[in-house]
Design a protein around this motif. Structure first.
Motif, short mmCIF file in Angstrom:
data_model
loop_
_atom_site.label_atom_id
_atom_site.label_comp_id
_atom_site.label_asym_id
_atom_site.label_seq_id
_atom_site.Cartn_x
_atom_site.Cartn_y
_atom_site.Cartn_z
N MET A 1 -1.47 5.04 -1.19
CA MET A 1 -1.99 4.81 0.58
C MET A 1 -1.93 2.85 0.53
N PRO A 2 -1.69 2.45 2.25
CA PRO A 2 -1.73 1.17 1.74
C PRO A 2 -2.91 0.23 2.18
N GLY A 3 -3.32 -0.10 0.91
CA GLY A 3 -5.17 -0.66 1.37
C GLY A 3 -5.28 -1.70 2.59
N LEU A 4 -6.28 -2.35 2.57
CA LEU A 4 -6.94 -3.43 3.65
C LEU A 4 -6.34 -4.27 4.01
#
Lengths: 410, 149
Positions: B1-4
């Protein structure tokens, strides 16, 4: 004795799912609700064993299918305490139900200069059909204003309703969560000689509904917000009104006779159900109504009052003036739909940060732009709770919000 | 999952907190307005175009960090530039956002110049819901350029 939302949640397979190794915190049921195993199974079983055309074939399978479809109609009647089964018309959704009334009752009864009264907290589905009709027929729209805490301001209601033909209003705001005094509004409409149309999209899934106690003329709501499938909704209307209305859509099923020089309408409810309806969806909606009824709608309401009170207290205690919750703060006056402003962080960014913790909320204008303008916001974030949400979900929301504050440094 | 951190790069937050070229331009400047119907974001782009050059640009409206910072960076990138170069930049930006070219017969993109700060918005592609936020200002700019013709 009320139900335990943690136990209820186990009936919802999707809510068992983890995303990126963490559980889901689904707080978007005002948008659409999740589906219990009972609904999923009922629809699968029906398609595996009994699916067939309804109302038009003589074989036993078709009779079974028709019976299942009509049993759903009867279940809806009981669920809203409608006087007669054939007053229940299946539509695509609540939006179509409201368009049906506007188009059909409106085209038969409204003339240039006639007045339709709406409120400042309506969803676009109860605004745009009237705008369309107003443009076509030269109607006047009047708007019931709001108080500072997001309730209807009824001080000028008699003047607004003076000479009106229609008063169409929501029973619960999809943005503010506000419950409106439906019976009082219906009585005021009738006293002015107007018909009362209730948008029950947000109310019906969360509260016991009794159209006879309200004395309403029409009620619109959707299946997908009450644990049923999307693709089916309901228009309930008084028999005398529905009987006097012209049909909405033309096609199969809605006719008694078609000739080269014209047609004759079918009786209610077929008159308003042109074409093959959402058959499996009706079966699913029936299962959803049975599921909710087994919990008890009084209990559903009681649970939501509890979780709303907890969530408001929790968020205010933790964030104080950094959070603004729109609408009434007294849980007795509202449903479990909390629109909020958090610091000066844009709702889109708030929901993005919450998503990192799998906290699912809606960010946007909620299809209620006139209301958003009144709130002075282009958008809000909205957390909405249902039967499967416990106080732990309110805790998860409060915890995840802290990350938004950290990231944006406000 | 891409992080903020893929989305909210420091330079993006800087443009969000301190937006460049905010305000309005009086007529005869061109005024274009854009809406994101999903979230209600609104933007106004004001353009002074003289002899094929955008001599001034101002941005108005409200929006999330991505739409506001994208608008701010855009305004800085196009101010003082020839319209043809700006149109090329809009195509490059939308390309970076994984948006298909609408005109199949468009001339080849000139990618000789670095994108500069705009590179920071590349991470938006990992958050598909936000692509519309990032492109709102650019589509509104195109509308304004069309009006100025």
């Amino acid at each position: 004795m009320n139900f335990d939302p943690v136990v209820v949640k186990k009936d919802f397979p999707l809510l068992e799912r983890e995303v990126n190794g963490k559980p889901l915190v689904y707080l978007d049921s005002a948008n659409t609700s999740q589906k219990p195993r009972q609904v999923i199974d009922a629809m699968s079983r029906f398609m595996e064993t009994s699916y067939a055309p309804i109302n038009r074939s003589a074989y036993q399978l078709a009779a079974e299918s028709t019976d299942a479809f009509e049993a759903a109609r009867a279940a809806v009647r009981r669920f809203i305490n409608a006087p007669k089964v054939h007053e229940v018309v299946f539509t695509k959704n609540a939006t179509e139900a409201l368009n049906l009334v506007a188009h059909s009752w409106g085209s038969a009864n409204l003339r240039a200069g006639d007045v339709v009264v709406l409120t400042h907290m309506e969803h676009h589905a109860n605004i745009v059909p009237w705008h369309m009709l107003a443009t076509e027929r030269g109607l006047k729209l009047r708007w019931v204003p709001l108080t500072a805490d997001g309730q209807l301001d009824l001080t000028t209601l008699p003047e607004l309703l003076d000479g009106a033909k229609i008063f169409a209003f929501t029973a619960m705001s999809n943005v503010l969560g506000t419950l409106t005094p439906v019976k009082q509004l219906v009585d005021a409409a009738h006293a002015a000689g107007a018909i009362a149309i209730v948008d029950g999209c947000q109310y019906v899934p969360h509260n016991p509904t009794d159209v006879q106690a309200w004395g309403a003329d029409f009620l619109a709501f959707s299946s997908h917000k009450l644990c049923g499938p999307s693709g089916i909704g309901v228009l309930w209307g008084r028999e005398a009104l529905l009987d006097a209305m012209p049909p909405f859509l033309g096609g199969g099923n809605m006719i008694a006779d078609v000739r080269l020089d014209g047609f004759t309408c079918a009786e209610l409810p077929a008159k308003f159900e042109a074409g093959t309806p959402p058959i499996t969806e009706a079966v699913g909606m029936h299962a959803a109504i049975s599921y909710l009824s087994s919990l008890g709608m009084d209990n559903v309401r009681e649970h939501e009052v509890e979780v709303t009170a907890y969530a408001i207290d929790k968020l205010k205690a933790r964030y104080g003036d950094d959070i603004t919750i729109h609408g009434p703060t007294d849980p007795a006056l509202r449903g479990a739909t909390l629109s909020f402003k958090f610091k000066d962080i844009h709702p889109h960014d708030v929901s993005q940060v919450l998503d990192q913790a799998n906290v699912c909320v809606r960010a946007g204008h909620h299809c209620a732009k006139p209301l958003m303008k009144l709130l002075g916001a282009n958008a809000t974030a909205r957390a909405s709770f249902y039967i499967y949400n416990s106080t732990a979900d309110a805790d998860a929301l409060a915890d995840a919000l802290a990350n938004a504050g950290d990231l944006f440094g406000f | 999952m891409p992080g903020l951190e893929d989305l909210y790069r420091e330079i993006i937050l800087d443009h969000y907190r301190t937006p460049r070229n905010q305000g309005e331009l009086p007529p005869p400047a061109v005024r274009a307005e854009g809406h994101n119907p999903l979230c209600g974001d609104e933007i106004q782009v004001y353009l002074d175009v003289q002899d094929g050059i955008v001599t001034d640009i101002k941005i108005g409206g409200q929006g999330c960090s991505i739409s506001q910072s994208s608008a701010s960076m855009m305004s800085a990138a196009v101010k003082g530039k020839p319209v043809a170069e700006i149109r090329n930049l809009v195509r490059r930006f939308k390309n970076m956002m994984s948006i298909e070219e609408e005109d199949g017969n468009a001339p080849p993109l000139d990618e000789s110049r670095p994108l500069g700060d705009l590179e920071a918005l590349r991470g938006v592609v990992k958050f598909p819901v936000r692509i519309k936020c990032a492109t709102l200002a650019w589509n509104t700019l195109l509308d304004g350029l069309d009006q100025s013709n």
